[in-house]
Design an enzyme around this catalytic site. Sequence first.
Site, PDB file in Angstrom:
ATOM      1  N   ASN A   5      -2.869   0.480  -1.829  1.00 45.23           N
ATOM      2  CA  ASN A   5      -2.892   0.959  -2.969  1.00 45.23           C
ATOM      3  C   ASN A   5      -3.561  -0.377  -4.154  1.00 45.23           C
ATOM      4  O   ASN A   5      -2.355  -0.601  -5.017  1.00 45.23           O
ATOM      5  CB  ASN A   5      -2.693   2.036  -3.492  1.00 45.23           C
ATOM      6  CG  ASN A   5      -2.986   2.355  -4.697  1.00 45.23           C
ATOM      7  OD1 ASN A   5      -4.068   2.715  -4.971  1.00 45.23           O
ATOM      8  ND2 ASN A   5      -2.960   3.073  -5.774  1.00 45.23           N
ATOM      9  N   TRP A   6      -4.800  -0.908  -3.989  1.00 42.64           N
ATOM     10  CA  TRP A   6      -4.978  -2.781  -4.678  1.00 42.64           C
ATOM     11  C   TRP A   6      -4.951  -2.134  -6.206  1.00 42.64           C
ATOM     12  O   TRP A   6      -4.677  -2.837  -7.132  1.00 42.64           O
ATOM     13  CB  TRP A   6      -5.932  -2.732  -4.597  1.00 42.64           C
ATOM     14  CG  TRP A   6      -6.181  -3.841  -2.854  1.00 42.64           C
ATOM     15  CD1 TRP A   6      -4.967  -3.102  -1.896  1.00 42.64           C
ATOM     16  CD2 TRP A   6      -6.652  -4.494  -2.609  1.00 42.64           C
ATOM     17  NE1 TRP A   6      -5.696  -3.943  -1.140  1.00 42.64           N
ATOM     18  CE2 TRP A   6      -6.574  -4.361  -0.800  1.00 42.64           C
ATOM     19  CE3 TRP A   6      -7.877  -4.879  -2.820  1.00 42.64           C
ATOM     20  CZ2 TRP A   6      -7.466  -5.387  -0.467  1.00 42.64           C
ATOM     21  CZ3 TRP A   6      -8.890  -5.689  -2.475  1.00 42.64           C
ATOM     22  CH2 TRP A   6      -8.620  -5.916  -0.430  1.00 42.64           C
ATOM     23  N   HIS A  90      -3.049  11.054  -6.472  1.00 41.92           N
ATOM     24  CA  HIS A  90      -1.856   9.619  -7.203  1.00 41.92           C
ATOM     25  C   HIS A  90      -1.267  10.186  -8.485  1.00 41.92           C
ATOM     26  O   HIS A  90      -2.155  10.657  -8.866  1.00 41.92           O
ATOM     27  CB  HIS A  90      -2.298   8.401  -6.968  1.00 41.92           C
ATOM     28  CG  HIS A  90      -1.851   7.055  -6.986  1.00 41.92           C
ATOM     29  ND1 HIS A  90      -1.340   7.039  -7.824  1.00 41.92           N
ATOM     30  CD2 HIS A  90      -1.022   6.844  -6.142  1.00 41.92           C
ATOM     31  CE1 HIS A  90      -0.263   6.036  -8.322  1.00 41.92           C
ATOM     32  NE2 HIS A  90      -0.071   5.435  -7.044  1.00 41.92           N
ATOM     33  N   GLY A 169       6.126   0.872  -9.272  1.00 42.23           N
ATOM     34  CA  GLY A 169       5.642   0.600 -10.436  1.00 42.23           C
ATOM     35  C   GLY A 169       6.863  -0.125 -11.255  1.00 42.23           C
ATOM     36  O   GLY A 169       6.417  -0.682 -12.131  1.00 42.23           O
ATOM     37  N   SER A 206       7.909   0.911  -5.466  1.00 44.87           N
ATOM     38  CA  SER A 206       8.665  -0.032  -5.332  1.00 44.87           C
ATOM     39  C   SER A 206       9.080  -0.340  -3.605  1.00 44.87           C
ATOM     40  O   SER A 206      10.116  -0.651  -3.868  1.00 44.87           O
ATOM     41  CB  SER A 206       9.487  -0.032  -6.073  1.00 44.87           C
ATOM     42  OG  SER A 206       8.868   0.364  -7.982  1.00 44.87           O
ATOM     43  N   GLY A 227       2.020   0.094  -3.362  1.00 41.52           N
ATOM     44  CA  GLY A 227       0.769  -0.602  -4.973  1.00 41.52           C
ATOM     45  C   GLY A 227       1.502  -1.699  -5.492  1.00 41.52           C
ATOM     46  O   GLY A 227       0.352  -2.807  -4.182  1.00 41.52           O
TER      47      GLY A 227
END
Length: 253
Positions: A5-6, A90, A169, A206, A227
Amino acid sequence: MVAGNWKMNTTVDEGVALARAVCAAVAATRRVDVAVLPPFTHLWAVRPVLEGTGVRLGAQDVFWKDSGAFTGEISPAMLAGWCDMTLVGHSERRHLFGERDDEVGKKFVASLAHGLQVILAVGETSEERDDGRTFDVVDRQLDAVFAELDGPPAVDAWVIAYEPVWAIGTGRTATPEQAQDVVAHIKQHVRARFLDGVPRVLYGGSVTPANAAALFAERDIDGALVGGVSLRAEEFGVIVGAAETAASARDTV
Ligand code: PGA
């Protein structure tokens, strides 16, 4: 399955270059279903890069109507036929943009109706976990989607991603045991509703080359939604490699 997932990163040119690098990094993959989810603006440019590589293309979100006065939205009809999948629910959509459970359900159903595979993301906040409400929260998020369905989706038409919000993240990954615990619960919850129709369940939050193998060694974890690291092709390739090793090990059990 390993999906990258960019998020809201890269220009179109950078995204095309990243897609090329990802394809090179995962070229030896045989058993793992690999996907990239670039921003909407990049999808059409990235599509030809993936041709013949086996890497599939997904959108990070979708609206539930086919067309109309919905400024800024992208419909499943616009993606159908050339884009392979969508991601719905998301946590950044839910928490930063106030998306409700029932809206996620509508997006889910609309994607399926257009033949798009759907990755449904669910997960609790740190507060909800501390209150011991993790299972209740993921059950509620799943049930809201089930409420929109007439019957069980084909098992390969959907994938669930368990993504604890506190791990996204943040560099704070769930331990393999924590992730396994919730993923097993999710499978049980889906089985209670759809019997044999239990899809693959990924972990996200993560995931890195350093922790991927331990996560994939868990019995019920069928891959990862990645991510930050998905923006670095070589490291993403290492995660895919760890999934490949885990898939081979499962096959020989
Ligand atoms: P992260 O994001 O790997 O950067 O934690 C995961 C996700 O949001 O899907």
